[in-house]
Design an enzyme around this catalytic site. Structure first.
Site, PDB file in Angstrom:
ATOM      1  N   ASP A  46       0.849  -1.193   0.000  1.00  0.00           N
ATOM      2  CA  ASP A  46       0.000   0.000   0.000  1.00  0.00           C
ATOM      3  C   ASP A  46       0.888   1.248   0.000  1.00  0.00           C
ATOM      4  OD1 ASP A  46      -2.727   1.217   0.328  1.00  0.00           O
ATOM      5  OD2 ASP A  46      -1.610   2.178   1.943  1.00  0.00           O
ATOM      6  N   TYR A  51       3.506   9.669   0.829  1.00  0.00           N
ATOM      7  CA  TYR A  51       4.415   9.013   1.780  1.00  0.00           C
ATOM      8  C   TYR A  51       5.871   9.341   1.456  1.00  0.00           C
ATOM      9  CZ  TYR A  51       0.151   6.355   2.786  1.00  0.00           C
ATOM     10  OH  TYR A  51      -1.139   5.992   3.084  1.00  0.00           O
ATOM     11  N   LYS A  80      -1.893   6.340  -4.513  1.00  0.00           N
ATOM     12  CA  LYS A  80      -3.034   7.242  -4.265  1.00  0.00           C
ATOM     13  C   LYS A  80      -2.717   8.644  -4.758  1.00  0.00           C
ATOM     14  CE  LYS A  80      -3.573   4.731   0.117  1.00  0.00           C
ATOM     15  NZ  LYS A  80      -2.242   4.558   0.718  1.00  0.00           N
ATOM     16  N   HIS A 113      -6.979   9.764  -2.560  1.00  0.00           N
ATOM     17  CA  HIS A 113      -6.537   9.589  -1.169  1.00  0.00           C
ATOM     18  C   HIS A 113      -7.545  10.172  -0.157  1.00  0.00           C
ATOM     19  CE1 HIS A 113      -2.513   9.067   1.170  1.00  0.00           C
ATOM     20  NE2 HIS A 113      -3.541   8.843   1.969  1.00  0.00           N
TER      21      HIS A 113
HETATM   22  N1  LIG Z   1      -5.568   6.077   3.197  1.00  0.00           N
HETATM   23  C1  LIG Z   1      -5.142   6.763   4.228  1.00  0.00           C
HETATM   24  O1  LIG Z   1      -5.493   7.936   4.427  1.00  0.00           O
HETATM   25  C2  LIG Z   1      -4.214   6.118   5.184  1.00  0.00           C
HETATM   26  C3  LIG Z   1      -3.584   4.937   4.847  1.00  0.00           C
HETATM   27  N2  LIG Z   1      -2.704   4.335   5.717  1.00  0.00           N
HETATM   28  C4  LIG Z   1      -2.059   3.086   5.277  1.00  0.00           C
HETATM   29  O2  LIG Z   1      -2.221   2.098   6.288  1.00  0.00           O
HETATM   30  C5  LIG Z   1      -0.947   1.624   6.703  1.00  0.00           C
HETATM   31  C6  LIG Z   1      -0.966   1.174   8.163  1.00  0.00           C
HETATM   32  O3  LIG Z   1      -1.386   2.215   9.027  1.00  0.00           O
HETATM   33  P1  LIG Z   1      -0.398   2.971  10.031  1.00  0.00           P
HETATM   34  O4  LIG Z   1      -1.044   4.260  10.353  1.00  0.00           O
HETATM   35  O5  LIG Z   1       0.951   2.964   9.458  1.00  0.00           O
HETATM   36  O6  LIG Z   1      -0.451   2.164  11.379  1.00  0.00           O
HETATM   37  P2  LIG Z   1      -0.633   0.657  11.917  1.00  0.00           P
HETATM   38  O7  LIG Z   1      -1.924   0.614  12.648  1.00  0.00           O
HETATM   39  O8  LIG Z   1      -0.373  -0.322  10.842  1.00  0.00           O
HETATM   40  O9  LIG Z   1       0.517   0.584  13.009  1.00  0.00           O
HETATM   41  C7  LIG Z   1       1.860   0.659  12.657  1.00  0.00           C
HETATM   42  C8  LIG Z   1       2.694   0.750  13.930  1.00  0.00           C
HETATM   43  O10 LIG Z   1       2.557  -0.458  14.690  1.00  0.00           O
HETATM   44  C9  LIG Z   1       3.853  -1.068  14.866  1.00  0.00           C
HETATM   45  N3  LIG Z   1       3.630  -2.506  14.660  1.00  0.00           N
HETATM   46  C10 LIG Z   1       3.423  -3.141  13.483  1.00  0.00           C
HETATM   47  N4  LIG Z   1       3.189  -4.440  13.688  1.00  0.00           N
HETATM   48  C11 LIG Z   1       3.255  -4.651  15.027  1.00  0.00           C
HETATM   49  C12 LIG Z   1       3.103  -5.788  15.840  1.00  0.00           C
HETATM   50  N5  LIG Z   1       2.801  -6.985  15.337  1.00  0.00           N
HETATM   51  N6  LIG Z   1       3.266  -5.638  17.188  1.00  0.00           N
HETATM   52  C13 LIG Z   1       3.568  -4.437  17.714  1.00  0.00           C
HETATM   53  N7  LIG Z   1       3.721  -3.293  16.983  1.00  0.00           N
HETATM   54  C14 LIG Z   1       3.557  -3.410  15.652  1.00  0.00           C
HETATM   55  C15 LIG Z   1       4.748  -0.442  13.828  1.00  0.00           C
HETATM   56  O11 LIG Z   1       6.072  -0.349  14.301  1.00  0.00           O
HETATM   57  P3  LIG Z   1       7.305  -1.086  13.527  1.00  0.00           P
HETATM   58  O12 LIG Z   1       7.340  -0.524  12.143  1.00  0.00           O
HETATM   59  O13 LIG Z   1       8.498  -0.709  14.345  1.00  0.00           O
HETATM   60  O14 LIG Z   1       7.007  -2.552  13.556  1.00  0.00           O
HETATM   61  C16 LIG Z   1       4.153   0.963  13.680  1.00  0.00           C
HETATM   62  O15 LIG Z   1       4.625   1.824  14.679  1.00  0.00           O
HETATM   63  C17 LIG Z   1      -0.038   2.821   6.416  1.00  0.00           C
HETATM   64  O16 LIG Z   1       1.328   2.470   6.450  1.00  0.00           O
HETATM   65  C18 LIG Z   1      -0.556   3.251   5.071  1.00  0.00           C
HETATM   66  O17 LIG Z   1      -0.058   2.397   4.073  1.00  0.00           O
HETATM   67  C19 LIG Z   1      -2.503   4.858   6.977  1.00  0.00           C
HETATM   68  C20 LIG Z   1      -3.080   6.047   7.352  1.00  0.00           C
HETATM   69  C21 LIG Z   1      -3.972   6.777   6.478  1.00  0.00           C
HETATM   70  O1  LIG Z   2      -2.273   7.942   4.345  1.00  0.00           O
HETATM   71  C1  LIG Z   2      -1.957   8.783   5.158  1.00  0.00           C
HETATM   72  C2  LIG Z   2      -0.841   8.550   6.098  1.00  0.00           C
HETATM   73  O2  LIG Z   2      -0.608   9.521   7.008  1.00  0.00           O
HETATM   74  C3  LIG Z   2      -0.841  10.865   6.596  1.00  0.00           C
HETATM   75  C4  LIG Z   2      -0.506  11.810   7.684  1.00  0.00           C
HETATM   76  O3  LIG Z   2       0.615  11.419   8.382  1.00  0.00           O
HETATM   77  C5  LIG Z   2      -2.271  11.006   6.172  1.00  0.00           C
HETATM   78  O4  LIG Z   2      -2.560  12.304   5.721  1.00  0.00           O
HETATM   79  C6  LIG Z   2      -2.590  10.095   5.109  1.00  0.00           C
HETATM   80  O5  LIG Z   2      -3.948   9.949   4.896  1.00  0.00           O
END
Ligand SMILES: NC(=O)C1=CN([C@@H]2O[C@H](COP(=O)(O)OP(=O)(O)OC[C@H]3O[C@@H](n4cnc5c(N)ncnc54)[C@H](OP(=O)(O)O)[C@@H]3O)[C@@H](O)[C@H]2O)C=CC1
Ligand SMILES: O=C1CO[C@H](CO)[C@@H](O)[C@@H]1O
Length: 316
Positions: A46, A51, A80, A113
């Site tokens: 994703d 990013y 996105k 997005h």
């Molecule tokens: N469309 C949108 O607007 C958005 C899309 N996204 C997408 O969703 C993805 C995931 O969401 P995100 O906000 O990154 O957060 P997550 O809910 O996936 O959490 C990620 C965090 O959890 C930690 N982590 C991962 N796996 C574990 C585990 N098994 N046990 C303990 N800790 C863990 C990671 O640390 P570490 O890396 O050190 O393991 C990191 O700090 C994003 O990377 C992006 O691709 C996110 C936000 C907005």
């Molecule tokens: O995908 C996303 C990840 O985080 C961003 C902010 O930190 C968001 O804006 C976005 O939607």
């Protein structure tokens, strides 16, 4: 290597039910995370222009294709279009820039997005800080029409949206020639999104749940906030199945047909998050996790709160 379950989207294309999230991973760590993930068995990634790491993701993907570990057609890559590229005439350029960075000639899925467009000059201030950006008036329905054109050109196999509420989806559906296959939304035990999921299912729109762990790195001002991994009810269920809290949370989503995209840069956790297809949660345990919902949202896009298309004022 056992392949992961796929969902069939409303355009007939297939999407793996788990992908690697890539936001807030930078430089060599994102390259290595992609390589590790492919070795572990991930095929779905994703990504997003905003990013600021699509070049690195591309390096990881290209290396594994060159090594012969995977072929392009084995991979499922999402990107996105960011808010500054909502003008219909510029959507294709935005996608072509992402493709160049990713080293690909098509993406499997391209998403709007957010429904909220920004003025194009805001691109120079990205990534967005706390400052309120200048908004554009482009209607996301017109942006959607441009998304349809890029799918027709074969630059994206499927097209969809992210962070859209029910009314916004309804407006797209009224005018769409090609239906959105996906709505990618924040979804985890504290924001289970049951109503939006039910609506999307009724329209054959697949939910991809982002921040499946409630994005623990982000700030929470909620009183008595407990990180999902430390939630006693989730720990109790995890102990029962000899699994980790993270695995239980992801499994809960899979069993309710939500595709998950957990982010990790740690090889052990990347593997842990992938090992969720060898157990089954009971109906009772599913309802215990459903019961943790508090409608708590962590990804707010604060700068866009006064935008006419800000999605989070409606109930769902
Ligand atoms: N469309 C949108 O607007 C958005 C899309 N996204 C997408 O969703 C993805 C995931 O969401 P995100 O906000 O990154 O957060 P997550 O809910 O996936 O959490 C990620 C965090 O959890 C930690 N982590 C991962 N796996 C574990 C585990 N098994 N046990 C303990 N800790 C863990 C990671 O640390 P570490 O890396 O050190 O393991 C990191 O700090 C994003 O990377 C992006 O691709 C996110 C936000 C907005
Ligand atoms: O995908 C996303 C990840 O985080 C961003 C902010 O930190 C968001 O804006 C976005 O939607």
């Amino acid at each position: 290597m056992a392949s992961v379950p796929h969902v069939t989207l409303n355009d007939g294309n297939q999407m793996p039910m788990i992908g690697l999230g890539t936001s807030r991973t930078f430089s060599s760590e994102s390259i290595q995370a992609v390589k590790d993930a492919i070795d572990i068995g991930y095929r779905h990634f994703d990504c997003a222009f905003i990013y600021r790491n699509e070049k690195n993701i591309g390096v990881g993907l290209t290396a594994k294709i060159a090594e012969g570990v995977v072929k392009r057609e084995d991979l499922y890559i999402t990107s996105k279009v960011w808010n500054t590229y909502h003008r219909p005439g510029i959507v294709e350029t935005a996608l072509r820039n992402s493709l160049k960075d990713l080293g690909l000639d098509y993406v499997d899925l391209y998403l709007i997005h957010w429904p909220t467009g920004y003025k194009e000059e805001e691109a120079s201030n990205e990534p967005p800080g706390p400052k309120v950006p200048n908004f554009s008036d482009y209607d996301y329905v017109d942006t959607w029409k441009a998304m349809e054109e890029i799918q027709k050109k074969g630059l994206a196999k499927s097209i969809g949206v992210s962070n859209f509420n029910k009314n916004q989806l309804e407006r797209i559906l009224e005018k769409a020639e090609i239906l959105p296959v996906v709505n990618q939304i924040e979804c985890h035990p504290y924001l289970n999104q049951n109503k939006l999921i039910k609506y999307c299912k009724s329209k054959n729109i697949q939910i991809v749940g982002y921040s499946p762990f409630a994005s623990p790195g982000r700030f929470s001002s909620l009183p008595n906030y407990i990180k999902v991994f430390e939630n006693p009810k989730i720990i109790e269920i995890a102990n029962k199945y000899n699994k980790t809290p993270g695995q239980v949370i992801l499994r809960w989503q899979i069993q309710r047909d939500v595709v998950v995209i957990p982010k990790s840069i740690n090889k052990n956790r990347i593997k842990e998050n992938f090992t969720i297809f060898d157990f089954h949660l009971s109906t009772e345990d599913i309802s215990i996790i459903d019961g943790l919902n508090t409608n708590s949202r962590f990804v707010l896009l604060d700068g866009a709160k006064t935008h006419q298309f800000y999605p989070f004022y409606d109930e769902y």
